[in-house]
Scaffold this motif. Structure first.
Motif, PDB file in Angstrom:
ATOM      1  N   VAL B 128       0.807  -1.230   0.000  1.00 25.52           N
ATOM      2  CA  VAL B 128       0.000   0.000   0.000  1.00 25.52           C
ATOM      3  C   VAL B 128       0.839   1.279   0.000  1.00 25.52           C
ATOM      4  CG1 VAL B 128      -1.709   1.324   1.316  1.00 25.52           C
ATOM      5  CG2 VAL B 128      -2.050  -1.119   0.918  1.00 25.52           C
ATOM      6  N   PRO B 129       1.743   1.482   0.968  1.00 27.81           N
ATOM      7  CA  PRO B 129       2.514   2.727   0.910  1.00 27.81           C
ATOM      8  C   PRO B 129       3.285   2.872  -0.396  1.00 27.81           C
ATOM      9  CG  PRO B 129       3.167   1.399   2.833  1.00 27.81           C
ATOM     10  CD  PRO B 129       2.073   0.666   2.136  1.00 27.81           C
ATOM     11  N   ALA B 130       3.810   1.767  -0.903  1.00 29.69           N
ATOM     12  CA  ALA B 130       4.572   1.839  -2.147  1.00 29.69           C
ATOM     13  C   ALA B 130       3.679   2.285  -3.302  1.00 29.69           C
ATOM     14  CB  ALA B 130       5.204   0.485  -2.449  1.00 29.69           C
ATOM     15  N   LEU B 131       2.497   1.718  -3.395  1.00 28.90           N
ATOM     16  CA  LEU B 131       1.582   2.095  -4.485  1.00 28.90           C
ATOM     17  C   LEU B 131       1.072   3.517  -4.299  1.00 28.90           C
ATOM     18  CD1 LEU B 131      -0.404  -1.239  -4.875  1.00 28.90           C
ATOM     19  CD2 LEU B 131       1.208  -0.237  -6.524  1.00 28.90           C
ATOM     20  N   LEU B 132       0.877   3.910  -3.057  1.00 27.48           N
ATOM     21  CA  LEU B 132       0.354   5.259  -2.814  1.00 27.48           C
ATOM     22  C   LEU B 132       1.321   6.335  -3.287  1.00 27.48           C
ATOM     23  CD1 LEU B 132      -1.283   4.964   0.755  1.00 27.48           C
ATOM     24  CD2 LEU B 132      -2.446   5.173  -1.462  1.00 27.48           C
ATOM     25  N   VAL B 133       2.610   6.159  -3.040  1.00 23.69           N
ATOM     26  CA  VAL B 133       3.537   7.211  -3.482  1.00 23.69           C
ATOM     27  C   VAL B 133       3.634   7.273  -5.004  1.00 23.69           C
ATOM     28  CG1 VAL B 133       4.903   7.313  -1.356  1.00 23.69           C
ATOM     29  CG2 VAL B 133       5.618   5.776  -3.214  1.00 23.69           C
ATOM     30  N   TYR B 134       3.308   6.187  -5.660  1.00 22.39           N
ATOM     31  CA  TYR B 134       3.302   6.211  -7.125  1.00 22.39           C
ATOM     32  C   TYR B 134       1.968   6.703  -7.688  1.00 22.39           C
ATOM     33  CZ  TYR B 134       7.751   3.676  -7.461  1.00 22.39           C
ATOM     34  OH  TYR B 134       9.059   3.317  -7.398  1.00 22.39           O
ATOM     35  N   ASP B 135       1.075   7.169  -6.826  1.00 19.79           N
ATOM     36  CA  ASP B 135      -0.257   7.613  -7.265  1.00 19.79           C
ATOM     37  C   ASP B 135      -0.998   6.514  -8.026  1.00 19.79           C
ATOM     38  OD1 ASP B 135      -0.082  10.203  -6.230  1.00 19.79           O
ATOM     39  OD2 ASP B 135       0.975  10.935  -8.024  1.00 19.79           O
ATOM     40  N   ALA B 136      -0.915   5.321  -7.500  1.00 19.61           N
ATOM     41  CA  ALA B 136      -1.532   4.192  -8.204  1.00 19.61           C
ATOM     42  C   ALA B 136      -3.047   4.354  -8.274  1.00 19.61           C
ATOM     43  CB  ALA B 136      -1.185   2.904  -7.497  1.00 19.61           C
ATOM     44  N   GLN B 137      -3.573   3.886  -9.384  1.00 27.90           N
ATOM     45  CA  GLN B 137      -5.027   3.857  -9.552  1.00 27.90           C
ATOM     46  C   GLN B 137      -5.451   2.413  -9.758  1.00 27.90           C
ATOM     47  OE1 GLN B 137      -5.158   6.496 -12.992  1.00 27.90           O
ATOM     48  NE2 GLN B 137      -6.223   7.964 -11.656  1.00 27.90           N
ATOM     49  N   VAL B 138      -6.663   2.133  -9.371  1.00 30.03           N
ATOM     50  CA  VAL B 138      -7.127   0.767  -9.585  1.00 30.03           C
ATOM     51  C   VAL B 138      -8.333   0.771 -10.522  1.00 30.03           C
ATOM     52  CG1 VAL B 138      -6.246  -0.082  -7.396  1.00 30.03           C
ATOM     53  CG2 VAL B 138      -8.570   0.768  -7.498  1.00 30.03           C
ATOM     54  N   GLN B 152      -5.867   5.452  -2.856  1.00 30.46           N
ATOM     55  CA  GLN B 152      -6.210   6.055  -1.563  1.00 30.46           C
ATOM     56  C   GLN B 152      -7.723   6.085  -1.361  1.00 30.46           C
ATOM     57  OE1 GLN B 152      -3.714   7.820   1.040  1.00 30.46           O
ATOM     58  NE2 GLN B 152      -5.400   6.550   1.746  1.00 30.46           N
ATOM     59  N   ASP B 153      -8.460   6.423  -2.432  1.00 29.82           N
ATOM     60  CA  ASP B 153      -9.919   6.457  -2.296  1.00 29.82           C
ATOM     61  C   ASP B 153     -10.515   5.059  -2.212  1.00 29.82           C
ATOM     62  OD1 ASP B 153      -9.829   9.181  -2.391  1.00 29.82           O
ATOM     63  OD2 ASP B 153     -10.257   9.303  -4.560  1.00 29.82           O
ATOM     64  N   PHE B 154      -9.797   4.128  -2.794  1.00 33.12           N
ATOM     65  CA  PHE B 154     -10.297   2.748  -2.798  1.00 33.12           C
ATOM     66  C   PHE B 154     -10.259   2.147  -1.383  1.00 33.12           C
ATOM     67  CE2 PHE B 154      -9.508  -1.826  -3.111  1.00 33.12           C
ATOM     68  CZ  PHE B 154     -10.587  -2.225  -3.882  1.00 33.12           C
ATOM     69  N   LYS B 160     -11.196  -3.090   5.094  1.00 34.45           N
ATOM     70  CA  LYS B 160     -12.406  -2.754   4.342  1.00 34.45           C
ATOM     71  C   LYS B 160     -12.039  -1.787   3.220  1.00 34.45           C
ATOM     72  CE  LYS B 160     -17.081  -2.180   4.141  1.00 34.45           C
ATOM     73  NZ  LYS B 160     -17.016  -2.008   2.678  1.00 34.45           N
ATOM     74  N   THR B 161     -12.567  -2.113   2.015  1.00 36.46           N
ATOM     75  CA  THR B 161     -12.366  -1.204   0.881  1.00 36.46           C
ATOM     76  C   THR B 161     -13.737  -0.912   0.270  1.00 36.46           C
ATOM     77  OG1 THR B 161     -12.224  -2.894  -0.822  1.00 36.46           O
ATOM     78  CG2 THR B 161     -10.184  -2.373   0.347  1.00 36.46           C
ATOM     79  N   ILE B 162     -13.731  -0.083  -0.779  1.00 37.05           N
ATOM     80  CA  ILE B 162     -15.026   0.235  -1.405  1.00 37.05           C
ATOM     81  C   ILE B 162     -15.461  -0.847  -2.393  1.00 37.05           C
ATOM     82  CG2 ILE B 162     -14.695   2.727  -1.109  1.00 37.05           C
ATOM     83  CD1 ILE B 162     -14.071   2.808  -4.167  1.00 37.05           C
ATOM     84  N   LEU B 163     -14.643  -1.858  -2.558  1.00 38.63           N
ATOM     85  CA  LEU B 163     -14.983  -2.908  -3.539  1.00 38.63           C
ATOM     86  C   LEU B 163     -16.279  -3.613  -3.140  1.00 38.63           C
ATOM     87  CD1 LEU B 163     -13.585  -4.244  -6.093  1.00 38.63           C
ATOM     88  CD2 LEU B 163     -12.977  -6.102  -4.521  1.00 38.63           C
ATOM     89  N   ILE B 225      -4.856   2.595   8.221  1.00 39.40           N
ATOM     90  CA  ILE B 225      -4.621   2.027   6.900  1.00 39.40           C
ATOM     91  C   ILE B 225      -3.495   2.837   6.273  1.00 39.40           C
ATOM     92  CG2 ILE B 225      -6.984   1.189   6.537  1.00 39.40           C
ATOM     93  CD1 ILE B 225      -7.469   3.625   4.756  1.00 39.40           C
ATOM     94  N   GLY B 226      -2.919   2.305   5.204  1.00 41.27           N
ATOM     95  CA  GLY B 226      -1.852   3.043   4.533  1.00 41.27           C
ATOM     96  C   GLY B 226      -2.366   4.407   4.086  1.00 41.27           C
ATOM     97  N   MET B 227      -1.572   5.451   4.235  1.00 40.99           N
ATOM     98  CA  MET B 227      -2.037   6.783   3.845  1.00 40.99           C
ATOM     99  C   MET B 227      -0.896   7.660   3.343  1.00 40.99           C
ATOM    100  SD  MET B 227      -2.831   8.548   7.553  1.00 40.99           S
ATOM    101  CE  MET B 227      -2.564  10.263   7.090  1.00 40.99           C
ATOM    102  N   ARG B 228      -1.263   8.652   2.541  1.00 40.42           N
ATOM    103  CA  ARG B 228      -0.331   9.679   2.081  1.00 40.42           C
ATOM    104  C   ARG B 228      -0.384  10.852   3.042  1.00 40.42           C
ATOM    105  NH1 ARG B 228       0.779   9.875  -3.707  1.00 40.42           N
ATOM    106  NH2 ARG B 228       1.380  12.053  -3.514  1.00 40.42           N
ATOM    107  N   PHE B 229       0.652  11.664   3.041  1.00 40.50           N
ATOM    108  CA  PHE B 229       0.709  12.826   3.923  1.00 40.50           C
ATOM    109  C   PHE B 229       0.801  14.088   3.065  1.00 40.50           C
ATOM    110  CE2 PHE B 229       2.008   9.191   6.263  1.00 40.50           C
ATOM    111  CZ  PHE B 229       1.564   9.388   7.554  1.00 40.50           C
ATOM    112  N   LYS B 230      -0.329  14.493   2.521  1.00 41.00           N
ATOM    113  CA  LYS B 230      -0.350  15.556   1.510  1.00 41.00           C
ATOM    114  C   LYS B 230       0.122  16.895   2.065  1.00 41.00           C
ATOM    115  CE  LYS B 230      -2.561  13.223  -1.887  1.00 41.00           C
ATOM    116  NZ  LYS B 230      -2.317  13.102  -3.310  1.00 41.00           N
ATOM    117  N   GLU B 231      -0.269  17.195   3.314  1.00 39.11           N
ATOM    118  CA  GLU B 231       0.123  18.491   3.880  1.00 39.11           C
ATOM    119  C   GLU B 231       1.636  18.589   3.984  1.00 39.11           C
ATOM    120  OE1 GLU B 231      -1.836  19.021   7.713  1.00 39.11           O
ATOM    121  OE2 GLU B 231      -3.619  18.106   6.816  1.00 39.11           O
TER     122      GLU B 231
END
Lengths: 797, 292, 157
Positions: B128-138, B152-154, B160-163, B225-231
């Protein structure tokens, strides 16, 4: 006299290796018998409760194929135990720990049995739970076993000299408290046993992953109310034990036997990993308090030691485990004045018993940490302080025993380890007396760092070296009767059956014993067929514990082989018509006459001749250790008849930013006496050191009110192939008069030292000393353990 | 204990969607099974009552790693061993390569799939963290729909995910513009191998003339859950890189995590260690390279 | 649900009618009596159940037979060929890589899977290949030595 050995001391591959490497070796769960039933345990979620009522109405109404076994089915002893009979086969009055079993469901379909467990209604009255061993003897603590009166399992005092006088003669006195944790044996094969009812009045056969078949036989016979001869315990291949497949297995065998007699069918009990960890006994957690007085030159004057061992819910081997502790608590050092008290207590924690090391890794961690501290205070090196105080020939132990009759090789192993590891040079180089910057986490409220609290990448790995030494009494000592048997039968074609009363637990006993027999008879070890352990064919030789099999069983095998050899010599004497048996040589499957090259006959031919003459070539060899004695009141006596010595040096890399410790190298030097099988001995060192490293750094069973969190290998972390760097074993073979050519003990010494050596290495690397095992991430940085607040798991949740 | 179930082995995504669209049965996709089967074993409530397991191992169209014009496409059933063995991943997506290499053990990596890892959405899921920094989309498909969402939105909550039950992820897309960035993955476990992450971090960025021109930071294990730190990412942009800045980033990250998680039993160890290791990760990736 | 499953085990085509959600481990042990494959933890942490499935080492406790249709499986019983031990097996014996033997089949299969992919692995690669196989007896060192020696022997011959 130096003897030239043909097989002894060489590397001989294991006898059972072929079957094991081809998948043909049969472990208990690999056996199936027609009509065999399975049994599953019914436990409660309680750690301490009174059983008010057990109701099978719902179960019996819905599951007609299921047979229930509980304490009502037991004719003989309802409670068992090696010393105190305090452990029920099936609980009937109380639950005292979560591993407790109230009843067992027996049937053909495991899935159905598992699902039906919830149909047993157990009415409990919860009782206060005792998990703190140091509170066990408080007046207001709940009593675990009311028939015991209090929670004391045993108390061993040891008094030598006058400690008060010793302290008054000391220039320095230091006091330290140490603690060690609860750990699991983690044998790869979980418990499994099958009870097979025999036809007619023959009784019952037990086939299982059993460490001590004769003990199993005794327990099963007492539970069934049968004579010993009606219970035949046979060992399947056993997937590791390390002291762990004794009490638990005996009880499981008894349960299976009860069910087998009740149903008339073979009954198998097989534990999964979680069940194994929940019900089986473990290593004792210890609380150790040491007060030591010494002179400015470093001479030890007095030690006052108080130790409390958490025996958990049942006494099991606690009295024996803690007895070894009281004997060895001062370490291999001559101390004039000693006052030691070792207690084992009951709690509601998982019960504790025998585990490789058996009451020695805990005090060694304390005493070897302490020796380094003393050296530090006096500005001496770890070597100097040990050389000064360490046992030498004629030294007197804490129990007043004078060390004689064998090479007292403590200083030899110490020096050898120091040389091989370049200890002095590295120790001086890595030594840190000052605190490393920003290593210890200063706990504040917001947990956020100020800019001067970071660690630069190039400063994050700190290297260190540390050592520990130990002496260890061989075999049972004054714990119990110490004798062993071996049965050997030479066939007319020269092939040989061999079996001893001690058991193969994976350590390689079959091979070791075959080598000993082969050496005496001058035949190749592969002419010897080692039989499967079976109580029906060989005398009870006491348990396979205390690193005693090579010493005691080896002695018995050698004795058996020598008796046979002398009988064969008689035949040869007549055959060649010579007089002097001294000149007859057994070697390479042949028999020769010294100085006469025409006299040469094959071993097989002589055996055939002996057979035709009606000579008895089946013998029972026997080996009994010399008498030892012990005074329970004063803790004085000759505790063991001989000792082994070891030194391990650990080299570590500590990540001061994260608290990780990596073991770069362990140099292990052991005097185990004569090495019989080099390959097996090396294996003992590699394995023991690796277990010791797990004990030092990772392994811990934490319990919540007695309930276990780490119930599988995702949580209970034992070392993997990538966790330890190099292990370099060396053997010093001291001369001894006992056993087979002075071959003594190795299995446990290899494990007992490692944690202490690692802790001392971490001190050398970081300047910080640790007092509580395991030295895990949190301990390294915070000097305390952090405990989860619930029993949740990781990725599967 | 494994419950009795029907196992279906569709050979195309189309077939999977057909099976999933049957709402009369409770269906669950299984790929590597390395989370589901241990879940069965401990009777996890997350995996009870399943009627049909849909085994997607045989579907070729979702098991490939392909380079396209603007993105890398990683099939959802690509295993971690496959990621490890892919020179494309190793060269162009090193953070993902490092994360994949440290997951479970060899046997687990041979079965466990990239999508399975984040669909399980354990806090410690290393991909998850690895995919998040690459801005992965599913890419999420159902029989009616296809949508593309950011990872991140998924991810919704722990485990639990939105799937939805009738949906499958077919691929993960990683924009190619991320391939030139520097970065690495860090994991702290209790053991060297086969360890559940206690802390995982992924950083990715670029420094030009001593100034951060791009920066991404994501965590796992220490956050629910894995997360980005945008700020923090925007805070660092345009700033001159020096040790003080990197320390400030580490402390800000620690502060953010404390805000997200509150005080946990593990905080006294994890939070200071997180800051120290993040600082070191940043120094090693951005400062030392810059100084060279 | 039960169904027919066809697969190849140790070089022989097999067909069985079996509950689909039965674990591969249980099918091997119970249906095919290949009891060399062991169960140590049931959650993929110990590796005692390792077999080679389509060329990859896998934990057979984490695979359901319904996922195995058409697969080729090699178990410890399949390493010996024409009565001759595989070089790995010989080296396991000679180097003392076996003590209790419970981890041995899984360990050997992980090593075998490594050699299928890499005919000249170094020590670190060997350690990685067996990182998922716990051993409590040997401290791994003799196992690593055995695999390393087998590599040398196989490359020399």
């Amino acid at each position: 006299m130096k003897k030239d050995f043909k097989y002894v001391g060489k590397s001989t591959p294991r006898q059972d290796a072929f079957e094991k490497v081809t998948g043909q070796a049969k472990f208990t769960d690999d056996y199936y018998f027609p009509g065999m039933l399975h049994a599953v345990m019914v436990r409660t979620k309680s750690s301490h409760a009174k059983i008010l009522n057990v109701d099978y109405t719902r179960l019996l109404a819905s599951a007609e194929n299921i047979i229930v076994c509980d304490h009502n089915d037991i004719i003989g002893s309802k409670k068992v135990g090696p010393i105190k009979k305090d452990q029920p086969i099936f609980c009937y009055d109380k639950i005292v720990t979560p591993g407790d079993v109230v009843c067992m469901l027996v049937g053909g379909d495991i899935q159905e049995l598992l699902q039906s467990r919830e149909l047993v209604d157990i009415d409990l009255e919860e009782l206060p739970v005792l998990t703190e061993p140091l509170k066990a003897l408080d007046i207001d603590s709940p009593i675990i076993h009311s028939e015991n009166g209090n929670n004391l399992i045993n108390h061993y005092p040891l008094r030598k000299g006058n400690v008060e006088k010793g302290f008054s003669e000391s220039d320095h006195i230091i006091e330290q408290h140490y603690s060690t944790q609860l750990i699991e044996h983690a044998y790869l094969e979980p418990e499994a046993v099958i009870a097979i009812p025999l036809e007619g009045k023959k009784g019952i056969k037990i086939l299982g992953s059993i460490q001590n078949p004769h003990t199993t036989r005794k327990v099963v016979a007492s539970v069934l109310g049968l004579p010993l001869t009606k219970v035949r315990a046979v060992q399947a291949e056993i997937g590791g034990s390390f002291g762990g497949k004794d009490d638990t297995m005996n009880i499981l065998a008894a349960r299976a036997a009860v069910a087998a007699l009740k149903t008339g069918k073979p009954v198998k009990i097989k534990f999964g990993r979680e069940e194994s960890i929940v019900e089986s006994y473990k290593r004792h957690p210890y609380n150790l308090h040491y007060k030591v007085g010494f002179t400015k030159d470093g001479l030890l004057k007095a030690m006052k030691i108080d130790i409390t061992a958490d025996g958990g819910a049942y006494s099991s081997m606690s009295p024996f485990v803690t007895w070894r502790t009281v004997v060895q608590a001062t370490g291999p050092y001559q101390v004039e004045n000693v006052c030691t008290d070792v207690k084992a207590v009951y709690t509601n924690n998982p019960y504790t018993g025998a585990m490789r090391g058996f009451g020695s890794p805990q005090p060694i961690f304390a005493q070897e940490s302490l020796m380094d501290e003393i050296a530090d205070i006096l500005g001496k090196s770890p070597l100097e302080i040990r050389e000064l105080n360490g046992f030498k020939a004629g030294s007197i132990t804490a129990s007043g025993q004078k060390l004689v009759d064998h090479d007292i090789n403590l200083i030899t192993v110490l020096n050898e380890a120091a040389i091989k590891s370049e200890f002095d040079k590295k120790w001086q180089l890595h030594r840190k007396n000052k605190k490393i910057k920003n290593f210890q986490i200063e706990e504040n409220n917001n947990f956020l760092l100020s800019h001067n609290e970071f660690v630069e990448p190039n400063e994050t790995i700190q290297k260190g070296i540390g050592l520990a030494v130990s002496y260890r009494g061989c075999s049972l000592g004054a714990e119990g009767i110490d004798a062993a048997a071996a049965y050997m039968s030479v066939q007319q074609d020269g092939s040989v059956y061999l079996i001893s009363g001690l058991a193969e637990n994976g350590q390689g006993l079959k091979t070791t014993f075959s080598i000993i027999a082969a050496e005496v008879l001058g035949i190749s070890p592969d002419h010897i067929q080692y039989l499967e352990q079976d109580t029906g064919i060989v005398p009870d030789s006491g348990p396979t514990v205390a690193s005693r099999s090579t010493l005691m069983g080896g002695g018995a095998v050698k004795n058996a082989a020598e008796i046979l050899k002398s009988r064969l010599k008689e035949i040869v004497l007549n055959f060649w018509n010579v007089k002097n048996t001294e000149e007859i040589i057994f070697t390479e499957n042949e028999i020769l006459l010294r100085g006469d090259e025409t006299k040469r006959v094959s071993f097989q031919e002589i055996c055939s001749l002996a057979y035709s003459k009606g000579v008895n070539l089946a013998v029972i060899g026997w080996y009994k250790g010399p008498n030892v004695h012990w005074d329970e009141e004063t803790g004085q006596g000759s505790a063991y008849f001989t000792y082994v010595y070891g030194c391990q040096v650990a080299e570590v890399s500590v990540n001061v930013a994260t608290g990780e410790v990596y073991i770069d190298k362990i140099t292990a030097v052991h005097d185990a006496g004569k090495v019989i099988n080099k390959l097996g001995a090396l294996g003992q060192v590699y394995g023991g050191v690796t277990q010791g490293a797990g004990y030092a750094l990772w392994e811990e069973i934490s319990s919540f009110d007695g309930k276990i969190k780490e119930d599988n290998f995702d949580q209970y972390l034992i070392p993997t192939s990538r966790d330890i760097g190099e292990i370099e074993p060396h053997f010093i073979e001291g001369e001894d008069i006992y056993g087979a050519w002075g071959a003594k003990s190795l299995g446990e010494p290899t494990l007992e030292l490692t944690a202490a050596a690692i802790s001392n290495a971490i001190k050398n690397a970081t300047g910080k000393r640790f007092f509580n095992l395991p030295i895990n991430l949190e301990e390294v940085l915070l000097n305390r353990k952090l405990k989860p607040t619930d029993l949740k798991r990781g990725s599967t949740n | 204990m494994i419950p009795e179930m029907i196992i279906k082995n569709p050979s195309s995504v189309e077939e999977v969607l057909q099976i999933l669209s049957n709402h009369r049965t409770k269906n669950k996709i299984i790929a590597g099974g390395t989370d589901i089967i241990p879940g069965f074993h401990i009777n996890s409530p997350r995996f009870t009552g399943i009627d049909v397991l849909v085994d997607i191992n045989g579907i070729k169209e979702i098991s490939q790693i392909i380079e396209l014009d603007s993105y890398f496409s990683i099939g959802s059933s690509v295993t971690f061993s496959h990621l490890q063995a892919s020179s494309l991943v190793r060269e162009k997506l090193p953070v993902l390569y490092e994360a994949a290499s440290g997951i479970g053990n060899k046997q687990i990596r041979n079965r466990a799939t990239i999508a399975g890892n984040f669909i399980n959405n354990a806090p410690c899921a290393d991909s998850v963290p690895a995919l998040l920094v690459y801005d992965a989309q599913v890419v999420v498909k159902s029989i009616e729909n296809e949508s593309i969402v950011s990872l991140q939105d998924f991810l919704e909550f722990p485990y639990k995910t939105i799937l939805k039950n009738d949906e499958i992820i077919t691929e993960i897309r990683i924009p190619k513009k991320n391939a030139h960035l520097l970065g690495s993955f860090y994991k702290l476990g209790r053991r060297r191998a086969v360890a559940i992450s206690r802390i995982s971090l992924a950083v990715l960025g670029s420094v030009e003339n001593g100034i951060f021109t791009d920066f991404r930071l994501a965590s796992g294990a220490i956050t629910p859950i894995g997360m980005r730190f945008k700020e923090i990412e925007s805070f660092i942009l345009g700033k001159g890189i020096d040790r003080d800045l990197l320390k400030e980033v580490a402390v800000k990250t620690g502060s953010k995590i404390l805000e997200v998680t509150g005080l946990r039993w593990s905080t006294p160890h994890k939070l200071p260690v997180l800051q120290k290791t993040l600082y070191q990760l940043l120094v090693n990736n951005f400062l030392e390279n810059d100084e060279k | 649900m039960k169904s027919d499953i066809e697969l190849n085990i140790n070089g022989t085509a097999k067909k069985i009618f079996v509950e689909q959600s039965k674990r591969l481990l249980d099918v091997l042990r119970e249906n095919f009596l290949l009891t060399g494959t062991k169960e140590g933890c049931s959650i993929g942490e110990c590796g005692a159940c390792t077999v080679v499935l389509d060329g990859e080492a896998v934990n057979s406790c984490l695979i359901l037979i319904g996922q195995c249709g058409g697969s080729e499986i090699i178990t410890i019983e399949g390493l010996e060929k024409d009565g001759k031990l595989h070089e790995l097996q010989k080296q396991f014996i000679d180097k003392g890589a076996i003590q209790c033997g419970f981890c041995t089949p899984g360990m050997a299969m992980s090593a075998y899977a490594l050699l299928l992919k890499n005919n000249n692995p170094g020590i670190e690669e060997i350690k990685e290949a067996i990182e998922g196989n716990l051993c409590r007896c040997t401290g791994y060192k003799p196992i690593i030595d055995a695999v390393h020696s087998a590599v040398k022997e196989l490359n020399d011959s």
